[in-house]
Design an enzyme around this catalytic site. Sequence first.
Site, mmCIF file in Angstrom:
data_model
loop_
_atom_site.group_PDB
_atom_site.id
_atom_site.type_symbol
_atom_site.label_atom_id
_atom_site.label_comp_id
_atom_site.label_asym_id
_atom_site.label_seq_id
_atom_site.Cartn_x
_atom_site.Cartn_y
_atom_site.Cartn_z
ATOM 1 N N GLN A 17 0.769 -1.244 0.000
ATOM 2 C CA GLN A 17 0.000 0.000 0.000
ATOM 3 C C GLN A 17 0.801 1.295 0.000
ATOM 4 O OE1 GLN A 17 -3.415 2.360 2.580
ATOM 5 N NE2 GLN A 17 -3.101 0.230 3.047
ATOM 6 N N SER A 18 1.834 1.381 0.853
ATOM 7 C CA SER A 18 2.458 2.703 1.050
ATOM 8 C C SER A 18 3.067 3.243 -0.246
ATOM 9 C CB SER A 18 3.525 2.626 2.147
ATOM 10 O OG SER A 18 4.583 1.785 1.733
ATOM 11 N N ASN A 96 9.340 0.253 -1.988
ATOM 12 C CA ASN A 96 9.067 0.079 -0.548
ATOM 13 C C ASN A 96 9.217 -1.388 -0.145
ATOM 14 O OD1 ASN A 96 6.505 -0.465 -1.922
ATOM 15 N ND2 ASN A 96 5.593 -0.613 0.105
ATOM 16 N N LYS A 136 10.772 -5.189 9.230
ATOM 17 C CA LYS A 136 9.663 -5.071 8.278
ATOM 18 C C LYS A 136 8.491 -4.431 9.012
ATOM 19 C CE LYS A 136 10.791 -8.939 5.325
ATOM 20 N NZ LYS A 136 10.299 -10.095 4.590
ATOM 21 N N GLU A 139 1.141 -1.330 8.315
ATOM 22 C CA GLU A 139 0.354 -0.195 8.806
ATOM 23 C C GLU A 139 0.267 -0.077 10.337
ATOM 24 O OE1 GLU A 139 -1.445 2.379 7.264
ATOM 25 O OE2 GLU A 139 -1.888 2.978 9.303
ATOM 26 N N ASP A 168 0.565 3.758 6.041
ATOM 27 C CA ASP A 168 0.790 3.408 4.638
ATOM 28 C C ASP A 168 0.518 4.583 3.707
ATOM 29 O OD1 ASP A 168 1.610 0.833 5.043
ATOM 30 O OD2 ASP A 168 -0.359 -0.061 4.777
ATOM 31 N N GLY A 246 -7.654 20.234 19.321
ATOM 32 C CA GLY A 246 -7.325 21.659 19.248
ATOM 33 C C GLY A 246 -7.743 22.387 20.508
ATOM 34 N N GLY A 247 -7.747 23.712 20.446
ATOM 35 C CA GLY A 247 -8.061 24.513 21.620
ATOM 36 C C GLY A 247 -9.560 24.676 21.856
HETATM 37 N N1 CAO Z 1 11.252 -10.192 -9.146
HETATM 38 C C1 CAO Z 1 11.922 -11.001 -8.302
HETATM 39 N N2 CAO Z 1 11.995 -10.809 -6.972
HETATM 40 C C2 CAO Z 1 11.316 -9.758 -6.477
HETATM 41 C C3 CAO Z 1 10.586 -8.877 -7.293
HETATM 42 C C4 CAO Z 1 10.576 -9.126 -8.682
HETATM 43 N N3 CAO Z 1 9.918 -8.336 -9.529
HETATM 44 N N4 CAO Z 1 10.039 -7.939 -6.520
HETATM 45 C C5 CAO Z 1 10.401 -8.208 -5.257
HETATM 46 N N5 CAO Z 1 11.176 -9.297 -5.226
HETATM 47 C C6 CAO Z 1 11.795 -9.926 -4.056
HETATM 48 C C7 CAO Z 1 12.689 -8.974 -3.305
HETATM 49 O O1 CAO Z 1 13.921 -8.866 -3.956
HETATM 50 C C8 CAO Z 1 12.772 -9.656 -1.950
HETATM 51 O O2 CAO Z 1 13.728 -10.686 -2.006
HETATM 52 P P1 CAO Z 1 14.931 -10.860 -0.924
HETATM 53 O O3 CAO Z 1 14.319 -10.697 0.418
HETATM 54 O O4 CAO Z 1 15.413 -12.248 -1.209
HETATM 55 O O5 CAO Z 1 15.929 -9.820 -1.184
HETATM 56 C C9 CAO Z 1 11.428 -10.356 -1.836
HETATM 57 O O6 CAO Z 1 10.808 -10.244 -3.112
HETATM 58 C C10 CAO Z 1 10.430 -9.893 -0.827
HETATM 59 O O7 CAO Z 1 10.487 -8.544 -0.535
HETATM 60 P P2 CAO Z 1 9.984 -8.021 0.891
HETATM 61 O O8 CAO Z 1 10.847 -8.586 1.966
HETATM 62 O O9 CAO Z 1 9.902 -6.554 0.809
HETATM 63 O O10 CAO Z 1 8.504 -8.616 0.983
HETATM 64 P P3 CAO Z 1 7.691 -9.158 2.248
HETATM 65 O O11 CAO Z 1 6.373 -9.564 1.694
HETATM 66 O O12 CAO Z 1 8.399 -10.185 3.040
HETATM 67 O O13 CAO Z 1 7.537 -7.882 3.198
HETATM 68 C C11 CAO Z 1 6.820 -5.663 3.774
HETATM 69 C C12 CAO Z 1 6.547 -6.925 2.954
HETATM 70 C C13 CAO Z 1 5.782 -4.623 3.384
HETATM 71 C C14 CAO Z 1 6.700 -5.963 5.270
HETATM 72 C C15 CAO Z 1 8.241 -5.132 3.454
HETATM 73 O O14 CAO Z 1 8.352 -4.981 2.073
HETATM 74 C C16 CAO Z 1 8.570 -3.829 4.147
HETATM 75 O O15 CAO Z 1 8.830 -3.769 5.343
HETATM 76 N N6 CAO Z 1 8.595 -2.726 3.371
HETATM 77 C C17 CAO Z 1 8.983 -1.426 3.842
HETATM 78 C C18 CAO Z 1 7.915 -0.808 4.673
HETATM 79 C C19 CAO Z 1 6.599 -0.701 3.949
HETATM 80 O O16 CAO Z 1 6.482 -0.133 2.883
HETATM 81 N N7 CAO Z 1 5.576 -1.217 4.604
HETATM 82 C C20 CAO Z 1 4.222 -0.965 4.167
HETATM 83 C C21 CAO Z 1 3.693 -2.013 3.363
HETATM 84 S S1 CAO Z 1 2.045 -1.594 2.975
HETATM 85 O O17 CAO Z 1 1.189 -2.163 4.236
#
Ligand code: CAO
Length: 415
Positions: A17-18, A96, A136, A139, A168, A246-247
Site C-alpha cells: 500500500q504505502s 518500498n 519489516k 500499517e 501506509d 485543538g483549543g
Molecule cells: N522479481 C523477483 N523478486 C522480487 C521482485 C521481482 N519483480 N520484486 C520483489 N522481489 C523480491 C525482493 O527482492 C525480496 O527478495 P529478498 O528478500 O530475497 O531480497 C522479496 O521479493 C520480498 O520482498 P519483501 O521482503 O519486501 O517482501 P515481504 O512480503 O516479506 O515484506 C513488507 C513486505 C511490506 C513488510 C516489506 O516490504 C517492508 O517492510 N517494506 C517497507 C515498509 C513498507 O512499505 N511497509 C508498508 C507495506 S504496505 O502495508
Amino acid sequence: MGKALEGVRILDMTHVQSGPTCTQILAWFGADVIKIERPGSGDITRGQLRDIPDVDSLYFTMLNANKRSLTLNPKTEAGNEIFTRLIEECDVMVENFAPGAIDRMGFPWEKIQELNPRMIYASVKGFGPGPYEDCKVYENIAQCAGGAVSTTGEIDRFPMVTGAQIGDSGTGIHLVAGILAALLQREKSGKGQRVTCAMQDSVLNLCRVKLRDQQRLAHGPLTEYPQYPNGEFGDAVPRAGNASGGGQPGWIVKCKGWETDPDAYIYVITQARAFPGLAKAIGHEDWLEDPEWSTPEARLPKLDQVFAEIEKWTMTKDKMEVMGILNPLNVPCGPILSMKELAEEDALRQTGTVVEVDHPERGKYLTVGNPIKLSDSPPDVARSPLLGEHTEEILKSVVGLDDAGIAEARRQGAI
Ligand code: CAO
C-alpha cells in the site's frame, strides 16, 4: 490539456500500500508510471482480500490506477539488463521493499547514481536509521511506533489503531512531497538525489499535536482532556476519547436513531464565538447570563455536562437535521458518515473524489480519485493494469528490445 508531470517517467518498484499510493498520485499528476511486478504473481495485493474469484482485488485496483504493468525479475541475467536500461530511461525510482532488498537485487544507490546521475531514488521504510532500521513494517506497526496508538482510544481502556491508513497512505503522500521537491531541485542542480520516508516518522508527524501535549504536561494537567479536572494524568500523554485535539472543546454526541444506526452521531465543537448560538439552539439561553457557564473557562471543568445537554437536544434530531440547524449558526460540526453514505454522496462524485471505473475482468468499481486538485492538471482516473499488460509495449518503446530480445528474456523467465 497537458498534465503537471507529463514527460516524467517513474520506475515503480512498489508493492502493497504505502509505495503504490505514492506512485498512483504521481500517475494522476500525469507521470508515466511503469509498475514492475514479479512474473507470474505480481504485487501480492492482486490476490489479497478478493471479493470476486480470480479477479484482481479491490485492494490492488484501488491503489494502482493509471499505471502500466511490466513483469520483470531483475535477478535474472536478461532481467538485470532490462532493469539497468529502465534506470537509465526513468526520472524517478520508487520502492518500498524490506530494507536492503533493492541492494540484494544488485542495485545499491551508488550503482543507480552511476547509471543515471539524474535519477531520484525514493523509498519507504518502516523506520529510519537506528535500532529498528532492519525491521519489516505494516500499517498498524507504524501506527504503534509513531505514537498514534498510545494516544487513541477510550480513556482508561486499551490502546486503539485507527481505520485511516496513516502509516501506509500517509507515508506515501509524504513521499510524493519529497519526490516533487527533488524534481524541482533537479531543475537547478541537474542531479538526482535520495528521498526516504520512514513510516514511524510520518505517523509521528501526523501526531505532532500529541508531542505538543507531552511537553505541556510538564507544566500542569491538559485542561481540555476529559481527565481534567477529576482524573489522573501520568507522565505521558493519555488517550482522550473523542476530545478535540485543538483549543476548542469537541465531542461526539448521539442523534436520533442511534439505538439502531451505528453511525447516528455527530461531532460538535463548542467554539467560543459560536457558543451563544449553540446555547440558544439547544434551549440553554440561561447559560449565557450565568457566570457558571457563560465563559469557556467556566465551562472547561464541566464539559461533560455541556455535551450531555447538547446530546439531549441532538437525540431529538437526525444528524443531517442537526447539521442544517447548527451550520447556519457557524457552529463547527460534522456528521459521522458511513462508507455507504460516502460511496453514495453525489458531491464527491462531482468533484472526482469518488470515481467509478470500468475494469475488463471485474466490471465497474468505485475508487477514491486524486484528493489533490490542480486546476490545470485534472486527473482522468483510469483502471489499474492487468498483470504484465504492458510488458511488450514497454520493452519495445522504453527499453528498445526487439522481438528476439523479448523472446530470450521470456525464455530466461525474466519477464
Ligand atoms: N522479481 C523477483 N523478486 C522480487 C521482485 C521481482 N519483480 N520484486 C520483489 N522481489 C523480491 C525482493 O527482492 C525480496 O527478495 P529478498 O528478500 O530475497 O531480497 C522479496 O521479493 C520480498 O520482498 P519483501 O521482503 O519486501 O517482501 P515481504 O512480503 O516479506 O515484506 C513488507 C513486505 C511490506 C513488510 C516489506 O516490504 C517492508 O517492510 N517494506 C517497507 C515498509 C513498507 O512499505 N511497509 C508498508 C507495506 S504496505 O502495508
